[in-house]
Design a protein around this motif. Sequence first.
Motif, PDB file in Angstrom:
ATOM      1  N   LEU A 293      -2.810   5.213  -5.997  1.00  0.00           N
ATOM      2  CA  LEU A 293      -2.572   3.785  -5.495  1.00  0.00           C
ATOM      3  C   LEU A 293      -3.620   3.179  -5.830  1.00  0.00           C
ATOM      4  O   LEU A 293      -3.685   2.179  -6.575  1.00  0.00           O
ATOM      5  N   ILE A 294      -4.814   3.660  -5.647  1.00  0.00           N
ATOM      6  CA  ILE A 294      -6.048   2.778  -5.679  1.00  0.00           C
ATOM      7  C   ILE A 294      -6.557   2.679  -7.034  1.00  0.00           C
ATOM      8  O   ILE A 294      -6.721   1.544  -7.761  1.00  0.00           O
TER       9      ILE A 294
ATOM     10  N   ILE B  72      -3.911  -2.967 -12.139  1.00  0.00           N
ATOM     11  CA  ILE B  72      -3.504  -4.252 -12.008  1.00  0.00           C
ATOM     12  C   ILE B  72      -4.390  -5.564 -11.796  1.00  0.00           C
ATOM     13  O   ILE B  72      -4.254  -6.593 -12.304  1.00  0.00           O
TER      14      ILE B  72
ATOM     15  N   PHE C   8      -4.154  -0.271  -8.319  1.00  0.00           N
ATOM     16  CA  PHE C   8      -4.695  -1.406  -7.975  1.00  0.00           C
ATOM     17  C   PHE C   8      -5.658  -1.817  -9.044  1.00  0.00           C
ATOM     18  O   PHE C   8      -5.892  -3.049  -9.394  1.00  0.00           O
ATOM     19  N   VAL C   9      -6.765  -0.908  -9.246  1.00  0.00           N
ATOM     20  CA  VAL C   9      -7.722  -1.082 -10.345  1.00  0.00           C
ATOM     21  C   VAL C   9      -6.887  -1.805 -11.671  1.00  0.00           C
ATOM     22  O   VAL C   9      -7.509  -2.828 -12.453  1.00  0.00           O
TER      23      VAL C   9
ATOM     24  N   LEU D 200       0.761  -1.215  -0.039  1.00  0.00           N
ATOM     25  CA  LEU D 200       0.054   0.083  -0.152  1.00  0.00           C
ATOM     26  C   LEU D 200       0.899   1.185  -0.042  1.00  0.00           C
ATOM     27  O   LEU D 200       0.337   2.232  -0.522  1.00  0.00           O
TER      28      LEU D 200
ATOM     29  N   GLU E  37      -2.352   8.698  -2.568  1.00  0.00           N
ATOM     30  CA  GLU E  37      -3.543   7.523  -2.001  1.00  0.00           C
ATOM     31  C   GLU E  37      -4.649   7.289  -3.411  1.00  0.00           C
ATOM     32  O   GLU E  37      -4.721   6.179  -3.743  1.00  0.00           O
ATOM     33  N   PRO E  38      -5.126   8.404  -4.168  1.00  0.00           N
ATOM     34  CA  PRO E  38      -6.058   8.061  -5.118  1.00  0.00           C
ATOM     35  C   PRO E  38      -5.237   7.527  -6.075  1.00  0.00           C
ATOM     36  O   PRO E  38      -5.907   6.416  -6.822  1.00  0.00           O
TER      37      PRO E  38
END
Lengths: 342, 304
Positions: free
Chosen positions: B223-224, B230, B227-228, B37, B220-221
């Motif tokens: 990072l998320i 990958i 995630f979407v 994270l 942070e935005p």
Amino acid sequence: MSAAEITAAPERQRGRMNRAQIVNAALALGLVGFGLGVWAMGEIFLVTLATKVAILAIAGAGLNLVLGFGGLVSFGHSAYFGLGGYTAGILAHHALNYTPMFEWPFLFEGTTSMPVIWITAMIVGALAAAMIGALSLRTAGVYFIMITLAFGQMIFYFAISWPAYGGEDGLPIYVRNGFPGLNTLDPIQFFGLVCAVLFAVLALIAILARSRFGLALQAARQNRQRLMAVGIRPGGVLLVAFVISGAITALAGALYADLNRFVSPSMLSWHLSGELLVFLILGGTGRLFAPLAGAGLYIALEHLLGGVSDHWQLFFGLLLLAVVLFARGGVIGFLAEGKRHG
Amino acid sequence: MLLLIEQLLNGLQSGLMLFLMAAGLTLVFGVMGLINLAHGSLYMVGAFACAGVAAATGSFWLGLAASIAAAAAAGAIVEVAVIRRLYARDHLDQVLATFALILIISEGTRWLYGSFPLYLNVPPSLSGSVILPGGIQYSLFRLAIIGVGLLVAVGLFLLIGKTRIGVQVRAGEADREMIAALGVDIGRLYTLVFALGAALAGMAGALVGTIQSVQVGMGEPVLILAFVVIVIGGIGSIKGALIGALLVGLTDTMGRVLLPSVFDLFMETSAATSMGAALASMAIYILMALVLLVKPGGLFGARA
């Protein structure tokens, strides 16, 4: 990491409390005693803080059902918390502003009655959890973590960009919703109500955990192949647990909205999902009272460290890192079983 | 039409920056099996290093170099001090430890720099705009970012596909015990991969920070979104990360432009704008859900 005191049923039958049960009882008495004590001293702010601990513990208890017993690392539980909060906020908003929520098929003007709000919030949370769970449970492991996180963010961004209910600014609840026979505006009465809900939820989870369903749920964490071998589909058990979990967390969200008399997208933020996980780790994953121990410790640290430094999160981060790296089993694990490493 | 092409370029640009983030995440997960994270924090470290050095020296290019160096160094330090202890742990411990790292790095940065956003100046040689074929006026800096993103993508594919280190990385994904037995220093390889991912994230942070602003929490935005990316592309796959990043970048940008006008066709304008904006903010997650329905392991995922 195991559900230690739940599976320790034989010891219970001997009629003596084991250490974990003593710790649990002390935690429950500690919360109620703290609330009553600070109320007697006239420290209304601390009563509110204790109420906050109890509400966050309910939310954590919802997460504990899927994480501690089912082994699912959901990183999106703020979604249900926030949806519960928005349910309370929106229902009260319509009732207080005399703008009917809908007129067809029947006139519905919103409500300020907590029981109605709670049931609605739990239904909303359960429905959201059913949809997100059905999609997310197609995957496992690290995918599951990222997908629950992403769906949580989806609802967060929706709340921010949907202007009807305040958007980014949030939605105030001008008067705390009512509960029949109680004056919820009195902090100690609201605290008592929240504690009653907390203990009811914990009792429900204790009963669930020892039921056939709960045993299947724990088996789904421990060994999916064996669960399938006895003829139970892990997916179905996990989805049901996920739905119940979403409903419980939404109930906590509705209470939290009433505590603050305000709902905002921050209730949906992924930081909150992370904090719920932190409660469980601090308390000891899979233990019935872990969310209460963890939420209590977290709020106490926030209050105490926050008084010392504006940058309390830095110190909290270091502490959390130390707990994860060196003190697995959390507070209850430490108290109930002595020092344990590894 | 011109607006549409401009927005397509913007989507391409944000997609390529997402790729720089997602590539590191997916490599770290593929090789070490670690969910990190704190990758967004490395993005932020890069942006702050760039802002700090650029302000001190007056040179954006020194700032950019510093962002890569600082993020790589931060990555290597974090890997040796903390991350290394997490490889054998379960994902929950990894999530919580790296969540703790976010708190530490964000709050530490806030302590050093304060809460106010910093702004970076586009270097003079890249300021202004160019006229593209077809008469489209487009920011030269954004065009340069697209170029850099493409170059890094090609470089990364060559590094993973053609070099000795790349062979070791791919072997590490397949069977880490075996390559350790063959005499590869697995600890050093892990630190190297982590620092490489961190350097890419730091560079993305500096470039995006120049367009937007540099502030605590900026990672942070992203990072998320990474995630979407990958999850869509398939965890562990660089090719998946590239395709996923472009899909997400284009869907997000085009959704914000197109959806309000689509709703405008059959709704009143104000309702259409809010409905379109609300749905556009959900578009990439709906895309992710659709991909998962068809391929639960992502488009190019080897493992589920």
